[in-house]
Scaffold this active site. Structure first.
Site, PDB file in Angstrom:
ATOM      1  N   LYS A 175      -1.375  -0.229  -3.963  1.00  0.00           N
ATOM      2  CA  LYS A 175      -2.762   0.214  -4.073  1.00  0.00           C
ATOM      3  C   LYS A 175      -3.224   0.094  -5.522  1.00  0.00           C
ATOM      4  CE  LYS A 175      -2.673   1.672   0.266  1.00  0.00           C
ATOM      5  NZ  LYS A 175      -3.469   1.087   1.351  1.00  0.00           N
ATOM      6  N   HIS A 294       1.342  -6.778  10.557  1.00  0.00           N
ATOM      7  CA  HIS A 294       0.322  -5.736  10.465  1.00  0.00           C
ATOM      8  C   HIS A 294      -0.624  -5.877  11.646  1.00  0.00           C
ATOM      9  CE1 HIS A 294      -2.880  -3.136   8.990  1.00  0.00           C
ATOM     10  NE2 HIS A 294      -1.997  -2.633   8.152  1.00  0.00           N
TER      11      HIS A 294
END
Length: 480
Positions: A175, A294
């Site tokens: 992140k 994902h």
């Protein structure tokens, strides 16, 4: 009317519109071991009988159309048509039914999830006679499963490659997900891996944007994982997202990852598509790469209870198409996922044989024969206080990924990784000693924090953080 037309009109063909139930509702039918079976949640329009609605689903997802056609006489509809063979009313709902449909295996191309879904979840979902339609589950017959490669490697092969046993795999999503340069991104990867994580991960929407082109990211991440491996003596990896705008570009990125010696690549299997995913899974098996999957876009398809497709179906499809990991919710984090439902499809990913289980939303017994298992990934809004619950819910054969729960540590990325590794190993040790993680979890974390300042700091930061909202997708009420 010409003589030719007149002859055709009177030789076994009667034009017009018939009720679907005359041909496609067959309650006497006994499904074959080779049939693909589907459980649909059907909400008919007012005035449409359940038998007609179920038959319409069977017809429009197999051989039927809205009117009788003369070419029906050129084939054997009894051999190829789908059949609605059983209907159950949904408890607590006035006009909703679970309709069971059997499809002959010859309707589907071998080894193609794309073709299977094009029929079963195709145009029928826009059918006007239905207010809503949801595919709850599929039974994939062994005969069809054996036409697929499945996961590139599977759980045991991955553990052997990584030399990691007796605990969950620990990961972290870097992140912020967008905006970092390739060099700063690689720096974050290195700090997390040297702190004790097994893997770091590209976020699903990191592909090749102007702020960070894919080749630069791959190079800096490879440098980071090799440096972390040298310092820790452990095998490390980073999920290099190979998802791209074309299949050719996707494979090119996977080839470059292999040339760098990376152990794993990643794909967004729903936005990328099943054809692309299956192609990448075949490449990964042939070239020794693990494949992380994902599920970006899944909630568009699976979150609403009355329409779409349940994630347990998407999970089965992924096991056919191929992937070694797939995101599966957390139960305790920020993303949707009721415990019993989640555990149901987690078992569908990992186990060789799963029995019907109404308490977990499993409609069919599903054998997987020799198909390798897939590691479920718990990721999204989790931190060290969740570690006991995650260990108890998912067990050792899982991947636990802490993005903000690593990089949000007040002392930095490496201490955040240390905190998660200490918390995981404390929970595994406590479980192995026979302690009850569900009841003693907080105590176990506090005890471990006494000798780990990194964990103590993490505990203080996230002590009040909870995500407590009712699940949207829940199990049906029991009869009676």
């Amino acid at each position: 009317m010409s003589p030719q037309t007149e002859t055709k009109a009177f030789v076994g063909f009667k034009a017009g519109v018939k009720d679907y139930k005359l041909n496609y509702y067959t309650p006497q039918y006994q499904p074959l071991d080779t049939d693909i079976l589907a459980a649909f949640r059907v909400t008919p329009q007012p005035g449409v009988p359940s038998e007609e609605a179920g038959a319409a689903v069977a017809a429009e997802s197999s051989t039927g159309t809205w009117t009788t056609v003369w070419t029906d006489g050129l084939t054997s509809l009894d051999r190829y048509k789908g059949r609605c063979y059983h209907i159950d009313p949904v408890p607590g709902e006035d006009n909703q039914y679970i309709c069971y449909v059997a499809y002959p295996l010859d309707l589907f191309e071998e080894g193609s999830v794309t073709n299977m879904f094009t029929s079963i979840v195709g145009n029928v979902f826009g059918f006007k006679a239905l207010r809503a339609l949801r595919l709850e589950d599929l039974r994939i017959p062994v005969a069809y499963i054996k036409t697929f490669q499945g996961p590139p490697h599977g759980i045991q092969v991955e553990r052997d490659k990584l030399n990691k046993y007796g605990r969950a795999i620990l990961g972290c999503t870097i992140k912020p997900k967008l905006g970092l340069s390739a060099k700063n991104y690689g720096r974050a990867v290195y700090e997390c891996l040297r702190g004790g994580l097994d893997f770091t991960k590209d976020d699903e929407n990191v592909n090749s944007q102007p702020f960070m082109r894919w080749r630069d990211r791959f190079l800096f991440c490879a440098e980071a994982l090799y440096k972390a491996q040298a310092e820790t003596g452990e095998i490390k990896g980073h999920y290099l997202n190979a998802t791209a705008g074309t299949c050719e570009e996707m494979i090119k990125r996977a080839v470059f990852a292999r040339e760098l010696g990376a152990p794993i690549v990643m794909h967004d299997y729903l936005t990328g598509g099943f054809t692309a995913n299956t192609s990448l899974a075949h490449y990964c098996r042939d070239n020794g790469l693990l494949l992380h999957i994902h599920r970006a876009m899944h909630a568009v398809i699976d979150r609403q209870k009355n329409h779409g497709m349940h994630f347990r179906v998407l999970a089965k499809a992924l096991r056919l198409s191929g992937g070694d990991h797939i995101h599966a919710g957390t139960v305790v984090g920020k993303l949707e996922g009721e415990r019993d439902i989640t555990l149901g499809f987690v078992d569908l990913l990992r186990d060789d044989y799963i029995e019907i289980d109404d308490d977990r939303g499993i409609y069919f017994t599903q054998p997987w024969v020799s198909t390798p298992g897939v590691l479920p990934v718990a990721s999204g809004g989790i931190h060290v206080w969740h570690m006991p619950a995650l260990t108890e819910i998912f067990g050792d054969d899982s991947v636990l990924q802490f993005g903000g729960g690593t990089l949000g540590h007040p002392w930095g990325n490496a201490p955040g990784a240390v905190a998660n590794r200490v918390a995981l190993e404390a929970c595994v040790q406590a479980r192995n000693e026979g302690r009850d993680l569900a009841r003693e979890g907080a105590t176990i974390i506090r005890e471990a924090a006494k000798w780990s300042p990194e964990l103590a700091a993490a505990c203080e930061v996230w002590k009040e953080i909870k995500f407590e909202f009712p699940a949207v997708d829940t199990l049906d009420k029991k009869k009676g």
